[in-house]
Design an enzyme around this catalytic site. Structure first.
Site, mmCIF file in Angstrom:
data_model
loop_
_atom_site.group_PDB
_atom_site.id
_atom_site.type_symbol
_atom_site.label_atom_id
_atom_site.label_comp_id
_atom_site.label_asym_id
_atom_site.label_seq_id
_atom_site.Cartn_x
_atom_site.Cartn_y
_atom_site.Cartn_z
ATOM 1 C CG HIS A 372 5.999 1.414 -12.164
ATOM 2 N ND1 HIS A 372 4.719 1.904 -12.078
ATOM 3 C CD2 HIS A 372 6.214 1.145 -13.469
ATOM 4 C CE1 HIS A 372 4.174 1.915 -13.278
ATOM 5 N NE2 HIS A 372 5.060 1.463 -14.146
ATOM 6 C CE LYS A 563 -3.295 1.476 0.266
ATOM 7 N NZ LYS A 563 -2.795 2.388 -0.745
ATOM 8 N NE ARG A 564 0.165 -8.209 -3.222
ATOM 9 C CZ ARG A 564 0.719 -9.081 -4.052
ATOM 10 N NH1 ARG A 564 0.296 -9.190 -5.305
ATOM 11 N NH2 ARG A 564 1.684 -9.886 -3.649
ATOM 12 C CE LYS A 569 1.192 -1.141 -1.529
ATOM 13 N NZ LYS A 569 0.567 -0.095 -2.375
ATOM 14 C CB THR A 671 -3.805 3.740 -9.108
ATOM 15 O OG1 THR A 671 -3.575 2.367 -8.756
ATOM 16 C CG2 THR A 671 -2.741 4.213 -10.074
ATOM 17 C CE LYS A 675 -7.529 1.748 -8.669
ATOM 18 N NZ LYS A 675 -7.277 0.304 -8.550
HETATM 19 C C1 LIG Z 1 -6.042 0.004 -7.817
HETATM 20 C C2 LIG Z 1 -5.697 -1.349 -7.408
HETATM 21 C C3 LIG Z 1 -4.501 -1.588 -6.736
HETATM 22 C C4 LIG Z 1 -3.519 -0.496 -6.388
HETATM 23 O O1 LIG Z 1 -3.857 0.034 -5.127
HETATM 24 P P1 LIG Z 1 -2.855 1.004 -4.335
HETATM 25 O O2 LIG Z 1 -3.715 1.503 -3.224
HETATM 26 O O3 LIG Z 1 -2.485 2.095 -5.277
HETATM 27 O O4 LIG Z 1 -1.724 0.197 -3.886
HETATM 28 C C5 LIG Z 1 -4.200 -2.886 -6.353
HETATM 29 N N1 LIG Z 1 -5.040 -3.896 -6.617
HETATM 30 C C6 LIG Z 1 -6.218 -3.694 -7.248
HETATM 31 C C7 LIG Z 1 -7.116 -4.859 -7.482
HETATM 32 C C8 LIG Z 1 -6.591 -2.427 -7.670
HETATM 33 O O5 LIG Z 1 -7.741 -2.250 -8.312
#
Ligand SMILES: *Cc1c(COP(=O)(O)O)cnc(C)c1O
Length: 828
Positions: A372, A563-564, A569, A671, A675
Site C-alpha cells: 500500500h 482525508k488524513r 497529501k 479511494t 467516492k
Molecule cells: C475513503 C476514506 C478515506 C480515504 O481517503 P483518501 O482521500 O483516499 O485518502 C479516509 N477516511 C475515510 C473515513 C474514508 O471514507
C-alpha cells in the site's frame, strides 16, 4: 432511495419470525426493545430504539448467515481470508438495511411506532477500527465479497478503542478516546467458546522425539486468549452473509491466585490488565510505523488466532493440512499481518509435524500480499532483539526461511550489484532488523500494488529486486469502493435520479452508469442533476453551521479536501491557494470571482506535529477570512471536524470539486478520489495514484490536471531542488507565505507557523512550491468552467457515467480471477 423489496425477491426464503413486511418488523422491534433491552416505548430513548432496530435487522441477517455457513460447508468452497489490522466499517444499520432491501419497510414500521429512522441512524456510534484508506478498503472489499457471493472471512482485531475522536480547541486538534462499545454493540456475536491461546515471549527448546525427529517446543513467558467476535456482513440483494471475525484479547486467568492469597490484590489483576491491553487501542498512525512492542503483539495476536481458526475449519473437513492452500486464499493487507508467513510455518512444522518443504509449499501458495505504500518511513521493519523478545520461535523460522531464500537468490542472480543484501529479509545494522515487506514477498505467490502507477513504481523502485527475481508474481489491482454505501446509501437523491433514468442495475454492475451518457442532452435531466447537488450542498451547509458555526452559501463552489492530514497529501498547498485568493480580494476589493467554499477535513496522527500545524493553520486562516466583511460570500474556509465514515457520507455527495493534490508518486491509489467522482464532483488533481486512471476513464477534458509527474518529481529531486527559487520567482506565492509568516493569522505571533514556512523554504520535501503555480492555474480553469453551469453539469454527469471501473466489485472480481482463484457460491 431506490429500493428493492425482498418480498419480491425470489431468492429469499422468508418465514414469519424473521419476516420483512412492516407489520412483522414492528412486532419484532417491540419484542427486541422489551426482551433484549428490558425497555418499553414510554421510557425508551432514541438509542434504545436504535438498538431494538439493530437487533431486528441482525435477526434477519443471522438466519441467512446460518444458511450461508451450511452452504459453504456442503459445497466445500474455497474461501478468501482477508487479513487486515484495520476494518473501517462505519455504521452498520444504514448499509445493512440497504443490502437487505428493507429500508422502506423498517421506516414504515418505525413511523407506526412514532419513530423516525433518520434520527435512529444518527444514534449509532462509528466502529472506527481503522485509520483511513487502508481500513476503509478492507470494509469495501467485505461488502463486495458478500455481494459477489464469494465465501470470505475478514480477520482482524476488535479494538476496544478505535481511531480517536477529533475535537478542535482553539484551532488545535485534541484527541478524545473513542468509546464505541460503551453502550454495547448489537451487530457482533461474541463466541467465547471460539478461543485460542496465544504465546508471547519466553524461549525455545530443541529436542528429538521418540521417533528420532527434530522438534521444537516454544516455552512462552506468557499466554493471552483471543476470543472471536463475529459481525455478519451481508451482500446486496443476495443471501450470502459472510463473517467479519475480530479477536479480542483476554487474560488466561482473571486472577493470579497465589498473589491474591498473599494479599497483593493489585499484582493479582496486573496480568489480566496486561493481556487485555493487546486489543485495547488502535494505533492512530496512518502511513507511519510505531515500532512499539505492543503493536507487534497486536499483529501476531490476530494473525495467530486467524490462522489457527482456518486450520480448525479445515480439519473439520479434511484429514490433514497438505491441501490447506486449496481451501484458503489468505490476503495480507499490507505488511501488518506479514508475520503470518512465519506463523503458518510454525503451526505446520512445530504443531502439525509437517516437514519443512511441503509446509513451505503450502504456506507460499496460501498467501498473497498487497503493498500500500512507497513511502520509505511506512515500510515496516522490526528490530531483531524486539522480535526475539516477543516471538523467539519466529526469529528462528525467519532465519531458516531467509537462509533457504538467500541460497536460491545467489543461484538466480549471481548477486548482481548487491541484490542479495537488498533482498534479504534481515537488514544488517546495529541492531539488525526484519523487513516485513521482504518476508511478505518471499512468502506469497502474488504481490500487487493498488493502482496502475503505484504497481509500476513498485516494480521499478521499492520492490525492484523482487520484480527482477519473480516478475510473474507481480500484478496490479486498482482499488475500488462500494457503490452501495458511497452512492446508494449516502446519496439517495442522486441514486434515485440515476435509477429513474437507467434502472437499478448499476447498483451491482457499476459500468451500467454509462447509460447516463444518453441523457446528457436532456435539459430536464441536467436541471434535476443540478437540483440534487444543490440539495446535498444545502444539507452539508446546515451541518457545517451546526458543527462549526460558519455560514456558507450553497450557491458557492464547494471545493473539498477530506482525508488524513499528511504532508504528502499537501493540505498546505490547498491552504496557500486560499490565502492567495484572500490576498487577491484584499488587493482588489471589487474583484469579481466565482464564490468558493473551501472545506478541509481529516485527522492528524497524534504525534505528527506538522500535520497538527496544518489543522491549526486551516482554522487560523478560516477565522480571518470568514469574518472579513470585505470578503463577504466570495470566499469561506471551513474545517469539518472529526472526518470519519459517518461524516464522509455527508461530505462526498455535497462536493463540486474534489481536491486530489498529492505529490505525484506518493499516493498509492487513494479511494476518496473515487467516492467524490461517483458523487458528481470534478477532480482537480495530480497524476498520482488512481487519479491517473480516473482521468483516463472520465476523459481529460473532464478533469483538472496540474503539476509535475512522478518522473519529474524524481528528476527535480536528484538534480537539486531549491524551493526558495519558486518563492523568489512568484509574487503571489511570496505574498501568501509572507502573510502567514507575519503572524497575521495568529494574533501577531509570527512563531506559530514558522516551522511550516521554514520547512517549505528550506526543504519542501513534497515540492509544494514547485507545483504552486500550476495549481493556481488549474484553479482558474475551474473558475472558468464554474461560470458555465450547464457545461459544468455535463462534465459532472460524465464523471459519474464513466466511473464504473472504480467499484470494489470490479476490484474483487480481479482478485478472484487473478490471485485467489475462487468462484461464487450462491446461497438460496
Ligand atoms: C475513503 C476514506 C478515506 C480515504 O481517503 P483518501 O482521500 O483516499 O485518502 C479516509 N477516511 C475515510 C473515513 C474514508 O471514507
Amino acid at each position: 432511495m431506490s429500493q428493492q423489496n425482498n418480498l419480491d425477491h425470489p431468492k429469499l426464503d422468508l418465514h414469519s419470525r424473521t419476516g420483512t413486511n412492516a407489520d412483522t418488523l414492528q412486532r419484532a422491534i417491540l419484542d427486541n426493545l422489551f426482551y433484549i433491552q428490558g425497555r418499553f416505548p414510554d421510557v425508551a430513548t432514541p438509542h434504545d430504539w436504535y438498538q431494538a432496530v439493530a437487533y431486528t435487522v441482525r435477526d434477519r441477517q443471522l438466519h441467512r448467515w446460518v444458511k450461508t455457513a451450511q452452504t459453504y460447508k456442503k459445497q466445500k468452497s474455497r474461501s478468501v481470508c482477508y487479513l487486515s489490522a484495520e476494518f473501517l466499517i462505519g455504521p452498520m444499520l444504514g448499509s445493512n438495511l440497504v443490502n437487505l432491501g428493507i429500508e422502506d419497510e423498517v421506516r414504515e414500521a418505525l413511523s407506526a411506532l412514532g419513530q423516525d429512522l433518520d434520527v435512529l441512524l444518527e444514534q449509532e456510534p462509528e466502529p472506527g477500527l481503522g485509520n483511513g484508506g487502508l481500513g476503509r478498503l478492507a470494509a469495501c472489499y467485505m461488502d463486495s465479497l458478500a455481494t459477489l457471493e464469494i465465501p470470505a472471512i475478514g480477520y482482524g482485531i476488535r479494538y476496544e478503542f478505535g481511531i480517536f475522536h477529533q475535537r478542535i480547541e482553539n484551532g488545535w486538534q485534541k484527541e478524545i478516546s473513542d468509546q464505541w462499545l460503551h453502550l454495547g454493540n448489537p451487530w457482533e456475536v461474541p463466541r467465547p467458546l471460539l478461543t485460542f491461546r496465544v504465546n508471547l515471549g519466553g524461549h525455545t527448546e530443541h529436542y528429538t522425539d521418540d521417533h528420532g525427529n527434530h522438534r521444537v517446543r516454544w516455552e512462552p513467558e506468557r499466554v493471552v486468549l483471543g476470543v472471536a467476535h463475529d459481525t455478519p456482513i451481508i451482500g446486496y440483494g443476495v443471501n450470502n452473509t459472510n463473517l467479519l471475525r475480530l479477536w479480542k484479547a483476554e487474560a488466561e486467568q482473571s486472577f493470579d491466585f497465589e498473589a491474591f492469597n498473599t494479599g497483593d490484590y493489585y499484582a493479582a489483576v496486573e496480568e489480566k490488565v496486561k493481556s487485555e491491553t493487546i486489543s485495547k487501542v488502535l494505533y492512530p498512525n496512518d502511513e507511519a510505523i510505531s515500532g512499539k512492542t505492543l503493536r507487534l503483539e497486536q499483529q501476531y495476536f490476530f494473525v495467530s488466532c486467524s490462522l489457527r481458526d482456518m486450520i480448525r475449519i479445515h480439519l473439520q473437513q479434511e484429514p490433514d493440512l497438505s491441501n490447506f492452500h486449496e481451501k484458503f486464499a489468505a490476503q495480507l493487507n499490507d505488511t501488518h499481518p506479514a508475520i503470518a508467513v512465519a506463523e503458518l510455518m510454525r503451526l505446520l512444522v512445530d504443531e502439525h509435524h509437517m516437514d519443512w518443504n511441503p509446509a513451505w509449499s503450502v504456506a507460499s501458495r496460501t498467501f498473497s500480499y498487497t503493498n500500500h505504500t512507497l513511502l520509505p518511513e511506512a515500510l515496516e521493519t522490526w528490530s531483531l532483539p524486539l522480535l526475539q523478545q516477543v516471538l523467539p520461535r519466529h526469529v528462528e523460522i525467519i532465519y531458516e526461511i531467509n537462509m533457504r531464500f538467500m541460497d536460491q537468490v545467489r543461484v538466480l542472480t549471481h548477486d548482481v550489484c548487491g541484490a542479495v543484501t537488498r533482498l534479504s529479509i534481515i537488514e544488517e545494522g546495529e541492531p539488525k532488523r526484519v523487513r516485513m515487506a521482504n518476508l511478505a514477498c518471499v512468502g506469497s505467490h502474488a504481490i500487487n500494488g493498488v493502482a496502475a502507477l503505484h504497481t509500476e513504481l513498485l516494480k521499478k523502485t521499492t520492490l525492484n529486486d523482487f520484480h527482477n527475481l519473480w516478475p510473474e508474481k507481480f500484478l496490479n489491482v486498482t482499488n475500488g469502493v462500494t457503490p452501495r454505501r458511497f452512492l446508494l446509501l449516502s446519496n439517495p437523491k442522486q441514486s434515485k435520479l440515476i435509477s429513474d433514468r437507467i434502472g437499478e442495475g448499476w447498483i451491482t454492475d457499476l459500468e451500467k452508469l454509462r447509460g447516463l451518457e444518453a441523457h446528457l442532452d436532456d435539459a430536464g435531466f441536467r436541471e434535476d442533476w443540478r437540483r440534487v447537488k444543490r440539495e446535498n450542498k444545502e444539507a452539508l451547509a446546515k451541518l457545517l453551521k451546526e458543527r462549526t458555526y460558519v455560514d456558507v452559501d450553497p450557491q458557492s463552489l464547494f471545493s473539498v479536501q477530506a482525508k488524513r492530514i499528511h504532508e504528502y497529501k499537501r493540505q498546505h498547498l490547498h491552504l496557500l491557494y486560499v490565502v492567495t485568493l484572500y490576498n487577491r480580494i484584499i488587493n482588489n476589493p471589487n474583484l469579481s470571482m466565482a464564490p468558493r467554499v473551501h472545506i478541509l477535513g481529516g485527522k492528524a496522527a497524534p504525534g505528527y506535529a506538522m500535520a497538527k500545524l496544518f489543522i491549526k493553520l486551516a482554522h487560523a486562516v478560516g477565522e480571518m477570512v470568514n469574518r472579513d466583511q470585505m470578503v463577504g460570500d466570495r470566499l469561506k474556509l471551513v474545517f469539518f471536524p472529526n472526518f470519519n465514515v459517518k461524516n464522509a457520507q455527508r461530505i462526498y455527495p455535497a462536493a463540486d470539486l474534489s481536491e486530489q493534490i498529492s505529490t505525484a508518486g506518493f499516493e498509492a491509489s487513494g479511494t476518496g478520489n473515487m467516492k467524490f467522482s461517483m458523487n458528481g464532483a470534478l477532480t482537480i488533481g495530480t497524476l498520482d495514484g488512481a487519479n491517473v486512471e480516473i482521468r483516463e476513464v472520465v476523459g481529460d477534458e473532464n478533469f483538472f490536471l496540474f503539476g509535475m509527474t512522478a518522473e519529474e518529481v524524481v528528476h527535480l529531486k536528484t538534480n537539486g531542488y531549491h524551493p526558495r527559487h519558486y518563492y523568489d520567482g512568484n509574487a503571489e506565492l511570496r505574498a501568501a507565505m509572507d502573510l502567514i509568516a507575519s503572524g497575521y493569522f495568529s494574533h501577531g505571533e509570527a512563531d506559530v507557523f514558522k516551522p511550516l514556512i521554514d520547512n517549505l523554504l528550506e526543504h519542501d520535501p513534497f515540492m509544494v512550491l514547485a507545483d504552486y503555480e500550476a495549481y493556481c492555474h488549474a484553479q482558474s480553469q475551474v473558475d472558468d468552467l464554474w461560470a458555465q453551469p450547464d457545461l459544468w453539469t455535463r462534465k459532472s454527469i460524465l464523471n459519474v457515467a464513466r466511473i464504473g471501473k472504480f467499484s470494489s466489485d470490479r476490484a474483487i472480481r480481479e482478485y478472484c480471477e487473478k490471485i485467489w482463484k475462487v468462484q461464487p457460491t450462491p446461497v438460496d
